[in-house]
Design an enzyme around this catalytic site. Sequence first.
Site, PDB file in Angstrom:
ATOM      1  N   SER A 136       5.054  24.095  -4.192  1.00  0.00           N
ATOM      2  CA  SER A 136       3.624  24.002  -3.933  1.00  0.00           C
ATOM      3  C   SER A 136       3.138  22.642  -4.404  1.00  0.00           C
ATOM      4  O   SER A 136       3.322  22.281  -5.566  1.00  0.00           O
ATOM      5  CB  SER A 136       2.876  25.121  -4.678  1.00  0.00           C
ATOM      6  OG  SER A 136       1.492  25.038  -4.444  1.00  0.00           O
ATOM      7  N   LYS A 162       4.665  23.941   0.668  1.00  0.00           N
ATOM      8  CA  LYS A 162       3.273  24.393   0.750  1.00  0.00           C
ATOM      9  C   LYS A 162       2.377  23.276   0.261  1.00  0.00           C
ATOM     10  O   LYS A 162       2.554  22.767  -0.846  1.00  0.00           O
ATOM     11  CB  LYS A 162       3.045  25.648  -0.088  1.00  0.00           C
ATOM     12  CG  LYS A 162       1.601  26.158   0.009  1.00  0.00           C
ATOM     13  CD  LYS A 162       1.412  27.497  -0.677  1.00  0.00           C
ATOM     14  CE  LYS A 162       1.172  27.357  -2.153  1.00  0.00           C
ATOM     15  NZ  LYS A 162       0.776  28.635  -2.791  1.00  0.00           N
ATOM     16  N   LYS A 164      -1.536  22.016  -0.564  1.00  0.00           N
ATOM     17  CA  LYS A 164      -2.929  22.380  -0.779  1.00  0.00           C
ATOM     18  C   LYS A 164      -3.801  21.503   0.129  1.00  0.00           C
ATOM     19  O   LYS A 164      -3.587  20.283   0.224  1.00  0.00           O
ATOM     20  CB  LYS A 164      -3.321  22.156  -2.238  1.00  0.00           C
ATOM     21  CG  LYS A 164      -2.543  23.000  -3.242  1.00  0.00           C
ATOM     22  CD  LYS A 164      -2.971  24.455  -3.214  1.00  0.00           C
ATOM     23  CE  LYS A 164      -2.289  25.242  -4.324  1.00  0.00           C
ATOM     24  NZ  LYS A 164      -2.735  26.644  -4.369  1.00  0.00           N
ATOM     25  N   ASP A 189      -2.320  25.744   2.151  1.00  0.00           N
ATOM     26  CA  ASP A 189      -3.031  26.662   1.268  1.00  0.00           C
ATOM     27  C   ASP A 189      -4.439  26.120   1.039  1.00  0.00           C
ATOM     28  O   ASP A 189      -4.617  25.043   0.473  1.00  0.00           O
ATOM     29  CB  ASP A 189      -2.286  26.792  -0.063  1.00  0.00           C
ATOM     30  CG  ASP A 189      -2.939  27.796  -1.006  1.00  0.00           C
ATOM     31  OD1 ASP A 189      -3.935  28.429  -0.614  1.00  0.00           O
ATOM     32  OD2 ASP A 189      -2.442  27.948  -2.133  1.00  0.00           O
ATOM     33  N   GLU A 214      -2.781  29.866   4.138  1.00  0.00           N
ATOM     34  CA  GLU A 214      -3.040  30.822   3.077  1.00  0.00           C
ATOM     35  C   GLU A 214      -4.513  30.812   2.657  1.00  0.00           C
ATOM     36  O   GLU A 214      -5.071  29.751   2.362  1.00  0.00           O
ATOM     37  CB  GLU A 214      -2.155  30.492   1.866  1.00  0.00           C
ATOM     38  CG  GLU A 214      -2.262  31.490   0.736  1.00  0.00           C
ATOM     39  CD  GLU A 214      -1.360  31.129  -0.429  1.00  0.00           C
ATOM     40  OE1 GLU A 214      -1.377  31.881  -1.423  1.00  0.00           O
ATOM     41  OE2 GLU A 214      -0.655  30.105  -0.367  1.00  0.00           O
ATOM     42  N   ASP A 239      -4.149  35.943  -0.081  1.00  0.00           N
ATOM     43  CA  ASP A 239      -3.785  35.755  -1.483  1.00  0.00           C
ATOM     44  C   ASP A 239      -4.881  36.376  -2.337  1.00  0.00           C
ATOM     45  O   ASP A 239      -4.807  37.534  -2.740  1.00  0.00           O
ATOM     46  CB  ASP A 239      -3.612  34.257  -1.747  1.00  0.00           C
ATOM     47  CG  ASP A 239      -3.356  33.902  -3.209  1.00  0.00           C
ATOM     48  OD1 ASP A 239      -3.338  34.797  -4.067  1.00  0.00           O
ATOM     49  OD2 ASP A 239      -3.193  32.704  -3.511  1.00  0.00           O
ATOM     50  N   LYS A 263       1.188  38.099  -5.968  1.00  0.00           N
ATOM     51  CA  LYS A 263       1.217  37.525  -7.309  1.00  0.00           C
ATOM     52  C   LYS A 263       1.124  38.688  -8.292  1.00  0.00           C
ATOM     53  O   LYS A 263       0.173  39.468  -8.242  1.00  0.00           O
ATOM     54  CB  LYS A 263       0.072  36.534  -7.515  1.00  0.00           C
ATOM     55  CG  LYS A 263       0.255  35.247  -6.713  1.00  0.00           C
ATOM     56  CD  LYS A 263      -0.907  34.295  -6.898  1.00  0.00           C
ATOM     57  CE  LYS A 263      -0.654  32.994  -6.126  1.00  0.00           C
ATOM     58  NZ  LYS A 263      -1.858  32.123  -6.112  1.00  0.00           N
ATOM     59  N   GLY A 291       3.091  31.631  -7.017  1.00  0.00           N
ATOM     60  CA  GLY A 291       3.183  31.154  -8.387  1.00  0.00           C
ATOM     61  C   GLY A 291       1.819  30.855  -8.978  1.00  0.00           C
ATOM     62  O   GLY A 291       0.857  30.571  -8.251  1.00  0.00           O
TER      63      GLY A 291
END
Length: 377
Positions: A136, A162, A164, A189, A214, A239, A263, A291
């Site tokens: 990530s 992934k 952000k 994400d 996400e 999420d 998660k 995570g």
Amino acid sequence: MKIQEIRMRHMEMRMKNPFTTSFGTMQDKPFLLVEVRDEEGNSGWGESVAFSHPWYAEETVETNAHMIRDVLSPLLLGKDISHPDEVSEIFAGIRRNNMAKSAIEGAVWDLYAKREKMTLAEALGGTKDKIDVGISIGVQDSAEAMVETVRGFIEEGYKRIKMKIKPGADVEIVRAVREAFPEVPLMADANSAYTLDDVPLLKELDEFNLTMIEQPLAHDDIIDHAKLQEAIETPVCLDESIHSLEDVKKAVELGSCRVINVKIGRVGGLTESRKIHDYCMEKGIPLWCGGMLESGIGRAHNVALTTLPNFVLPGDTAGSSRYWEEDIIEPEVVAVDGEITVPSGYGIGYEPDLKKIDKYTVSEEVFTPETSGAEQA
């Protein structure tokens, strides 16, 4: 097993590099470690994944400390537990506070597996001896910076990237990465940074063949996500909206997503995570383990959960060295060519390093059946 003692450590560790999302930037990571002891002196370990501020969820380190000290520990201390599933039943009368619940429940799972001379993965019903892991990457200053960051992790062997994203740092950055790496599994994400007004922009992401996007919309939404999923080809992954099996059932029935990120802390523990796994496996909804910038204790729980068969997409459980100069377990979690070998030791399979744990402990509190509050240790 009788729960004789619960020890809560207030920890603080500094990450190797700042981590930036649409919420903000973090480098110093305060968190809680929980150690649960039985009547024979055996211990199990869990970790609270709450952050210092309520930007991801309503829980914080301090609210978790209060819940563990004043509410949850008194419910569990002195109880005879035959299986960790009973912990969630004991906590059922307490609403939400899932991260606090998960920290204690995870420690009980570790303790149970050790007593039964099993790995935590085996105790959960896991079937894998290796798990695929992704990485990530926080928001970068430019498309060029993101491309170079991605390049480094691909060279390290990570099997999924992934990124952000946030308004103003989205389509062009994703385009640059996809052009540079046309075959790499790629996801975005958004951490709830968009609204339905942004559907035309989010639809532009369809051309990049993303594995998923996400949580693009509100953190507590499943209705608008269903409208978004109908409007775009990219699979939506939920999420922050998912806190329980019941949330999962509603999201699946509404068509709010095609993928779910589990998660452990967000859903209240390993027992609930396993229930979600079994339901999604039946419904054909692929899972992956997200995570929360965990230390090695929390990371070890993620590794064990990911051995369940419906965790078919690489998760965020990168190696310890991705985040920390030194971790608090031995050996550290190591990713080789995008894979982590599941440890064979009993319980979480990694040994808590007490010297390093002491090094990063700010304070600790001990709770026993004989004490009405905490003993300052």
